[in-house]
Scaffold this active site. Structure first.
Site, PDB file in Angstrom:
ATOM      1  N   ARG A 179       0.846  -1.195   0.000  1.00 17.40           N
ATOM      2  CA  ARG A 179       0.000   0.000   0.000  1.00 17.40           C
ATOM      3  C   ARG A 179       0.881   1.243   0.000  1.00 17.40           C
ATOM      4  O   ARG A 179       2.023   1.219   0.447  1.00 17.40           O
ATOM      5  CB  ARG A 179      -0.906   0.012   1.235  1.00 17.40           C
ATOM      6  CG  ARG A 179      -1.806  -1.206   1.380  1.00 17.40           C
ATOM      7  CD  ARG A 179      -2.592  -1.132   2.686  1.00 17.40           C
ATOM      8  NE  ARG A 179      -3.496  -2.264   2.859  1.00 17.40           N
ATOM      9  CZ  ARG A 179      -3.185  -3.392   3.496  1.00 17.40           C
ATOM     10  NH1 ARG A 179      -1.986  -3.524   4.051  1.00 17.40           N
ATOM     11  NH2 ARG A 179      -4.068  -4.377   3.606  1.00 17.40           N
TER      12      ARG A 179
ATOM     13  N   LYS B 219      -2.150  -2.305   7.976  1.00 16.91           N
ATOM     14  CA  LYS B 219      -3.322  -1.881   8.732  1.00 16.91           C
ATOM     15  C   LYS B 219      -3.313  -2.512  10.121  1.00 16.91           C
ATOM     16  O   LYS B 219      -2.897  -3.657  10.288  1.00 16.91           O
ATOM     17  CB  LYS B 219      -4.597  -2.270   7.984  1.00 16.91           C
ATOM     18  CG  LYS B 219      -4.810  -1.492   6.690  1.00 16.91           C
ATOM     19  CD  LYS B 219      -6.131  -1.847   6.053  1.00 16.91           C
ATOM     20  CE  LYS B 219      -6.383  -1.004   4.814  1.00 16.91           C
ATOM     21  NZ  LYS B 219      -7.694  -1.309   4.186  1.00 16.91           N
TER      22      LYS B 219
ATOM     23  N   HIS C 189      -2.712   2.327  -5.854  1.00 15.43           N
ATOM     24  CA  HIS C 189      -3.390   1.052  -5.642  1.00 15.43           C
ATOM     25  C   HIS C 189      -3.513   0.269  -6.942  1.00 15.43           C
ATOM     26  O   HIS C 189      -3.638  -0.961  -6.923  1.00 15.43           O
ATOM     27  CB  HIS C 189      -4.770   1.287  -5.023  1.00 15.43           C
ATOM     28  CG  HIS C 189      -5.045   0.396  -3.847  1.00 15.43           C
ATOM     29  ND1 HIS C 189      -4.323   0.456  -2.676  1.00 15.43           N
ATOM     30  CD2 HIS C 189      -5.948  -0.596  -3.666  1.00 15.43           C
ATOM     31  CE1 HIS C 189      -4.782  -0.447  -1.822  1.00 15.43           C
ATOM     32  NE2 HIS C 189      -5.760  -1.108  -2.406  1.00 15.43           N
TER      33      HIS C 189
ATOM     34  N   ARG D 116      -0.718  -2.023  -7.021  1.00 14.51           N
ATOM     35  CA  ARG D 116      -0.945  -3.139  -6.085  1.00 14.51           C
ATOM     36  C   ARG D 116      -1.875  -4.167  -6.727  1.00 14.51           C
ATOM     37  O   ARG D 116      -1.614  -5.374  -6.669  1.00 14.51           O
ATOM     38  CB  ARG D 116      -1.545  -2.581  -4.799  1.00 14.51           C
ATOM     39  CG  ARG D 116      -1.870  -3.594  -3.702  1.00 14.51           C
ATOM     40  CD  ARG D 116      -2.211  -2.819  -2.435  1.00 14.51           C
ATOM     41  NE  ARG D 116      -2.955  -3.579  -1.456  1.00 14.51           N
ATOM     42  CZ  ARG D 116      -2.414  -4.347  -0.516  1.00 14.51           C
ATOM     43  NH1 ARG D 116      -1.104  -4.510  -0.471  1.00 14.51           N
ATOM     44  NH2 ARG D 116      -3.168  -4.967   0.367  1.00 14.51           N
TER      45      ARG D 116
ATOM     46  N   HIS E 195      -3.718  -9.065   3.483  1.00 18.28           N
ATOM     47  CA  HIS E 195      -5.170  -9.101   3.660  1.00 18.28           C
ATOM     48  C   HIS E 195      -5.530  -9.983   4.851  1.00 18.28           C
ATOM     49  O   HIS E 195      -5.034 -11.103   4.966  1.00 18.28           O
ATOM     50  CB  HIS E 195      -5.850  -9.669   2.406  1.00 18.28           C
ATOM     51  CG  HIS E 195      -5.860  -8.725   1.252  1.00 18.28           C
ATOM     52  ND1 HIS E 195      -6.000  -9.128  -0.063  1.00 18.28           N
ATOM     53  CD2 HIS E 195      -5.750  -7.373   1.206  1.00 18.28           C
ATOM     54  CE1 HIS E 195      -5.977  -8.077  -0.849  1.00 18.28           C
ATOM     55  NE2 HIS E 195      -5.828  -7.002  -0.112  1.00 18.28           N
TER      56      HIS E 195
ATOM     57  N   TYR F 250      -9.010 -10.649  -7.126  1.00 19.06           N
ATOM     58  CA  TYR F 250      -8.025 -10.747  -8.207  1.00 19.06           C
ATOM     59  C   TYR F 250      -8.238 -11.985  -9.066  1.00 19.06           C
ATOM     60  O   TYR F 250      -7.807 -12.017 -10.216  1.00 19.06           O
ATOM     61  CB  TYR F 250      -6.611 -10.719  -7.619  1.00 19.06           C
ATOM     62  CG  TYR F 250      -6.371  -9.462  -6.822  1.00 19.06           C
ATOM     63  CD1 TYR F 250      -6.281  -8.229  -7.453  1.00 19.06           C
ATOM     64  CD2 TYR F 250      -6.292  -9.491  -5.436  1.00 19.06           C
ATOM     65  CE1 TYR F 250      -6.103  -7.065  -6.729  1.00 19.06           C
ATOM     66  CE2 TYR F 250      -6.114  -8.331  -4.702  1.00 19.06           C
ATOM     67  CZ  TYR F 250      -6.024  -7.132  -5.364  1.00 19.06           C
ATOM     68  OH  TYR F 250      -5.860  -5.973  -4.642  1.00 19.06           O
TER      69      TYR F 250
END
Length: 308
Positions: free
Chosen positions: A159, A183, A254, A257, A280, A289
């Site tokens: 990110r 995150k 992004h 990414r 994730h 994806y």
């Protein structure tokens, strides 16, 4: 405690106790400030006066003003989180009070439209990187940094906040890995390839020392004035690079990414390995994806098969 003070306390809770990123906290702050403004227009200044009807009317008002479904969904999530925190805090202060309720527990918003992320083709990525490398031939620090930035974004699939948060010591040039903080302040180690290694080494030896100042600290990537480069500058760089490329969709970091994840799956990488790489929490987030790859397969079939 009035509503504004409660929102400020909730923000501190997210930052200190939950370890949310500055970007996430800014989103919560923006959403809850809009809620407070709406409530104030109805004469509501205390959190105890926020009822489910007030929350619903706030979302309905936002939808009438044309806000996107994704924004409404985010606002709904922000309100539910805030309301749940208010209920927990009140219950802790008065555990026997039956009036303590989570007013927004049943709050719902329209589901966001599902759109496939933008993916740059391998040929487009190769062309973009070739132009960047050509621009860096004169050895100026700005182009050297830009090459390293894009190589790392594409190679590691990280990110933009993880990229700008990198320190020099987070890079292991021997093992070709980065230690990134994602995150929820969760750390993970991600690999990168030889082209990114070359770009980082050249930036560290010939570019970064020429931009570094006393205020640079340990930051890996620096801006023009020597401070840690910001997310906005990276957005502008990537958007400029993607502006002339065919294809629609978002043009920020992004997109790189998304591209890295899709190219990995196209090359045969395991879905769970890609999940770990991207950081994730849920495999379901990574599965988008697989849909991207399916769309690419169908498009290739449509173009190439004589009976398509």
């Amino acid at each position: 405690m009035n509503l504004s003070a409660s929102i400020a306390a909730y923000e501190r809770h997210l930052r200190v106790e939950r370890g949310y990123s500055p970007q996430t906290i800014r989103a919560y702050r923006s959403d809850l400030a809009a809620l407070a403004e709406f409530a104030d227009g109805r004469g509501i200044t205390s959190p105890e006066a926020l009822t489910l009807d007030v929350y619903r009317d706030w979302l309905w008002d936002a939808s009438q003003r044309g806000l996107a479904k994704s924004t409404l969904a985010r606002r709904s999530a922000s309100a539910r989180g805030f309301s749940a925190w208010l209920a927990r805090t009140a219950a802790a202060e008065a555990p026997a009070d039956p009036a303590v309720v989570d007013a927004a527990a049943r709050l719902r918003a329209p589901k966001a439209d599902k759109t496939l992320p933008r993916v740059i083709t391998r040929e487009q990525m190769d062309g973009m990187l070739a132009r960047l490398h050509a621009a860096a031939e004169d050895g100026e620090p700005g182009p050297l940094r830009d090459v390293a930035l894009i190589e790392v974004l594409y190679a590691a699939g990280i990110r933009v906040s993880e990229l700008t948060g990198l320190d020099v010591d987070d890079v292991d040039l021997d093992r070709l890995t980065l230690r990134v903080t994602g995150k929820g302040s969760k750390e993970r180690v991600v690999p990168f390839g030889v082209p990114a290694l070359r770009a980082i080494r050249r930036w560290l030896s010939a570019g970064r020392p020429r931009l570094a100042t006393a205020s640079s600290g340990p930051a890996l990537f620096l801006g023009a004035k020597g401070g840690r480069i910001g997310s906005r500058a990276v957005y502008q760089l990537v958007a400029g690079l993607l502006a002339d490329l065919p294809g629609g969709g978002p043009s920020g970091p992004h997109a790189l990414r998304h591209t890295a994840a899709t190219h990995l799956l196209d090359g045969g990488a395991d879905l769970r390995a890609v999940q770990e790489l991207l950081g994730h929490a849920s495999l379901g987030t990574t599965q988008i994806y697989t849909h991207v790859s399916s769309e690419r397969l169908k498009e290739a079939y449509r173009i190439a098969h004589p009976r398509a």
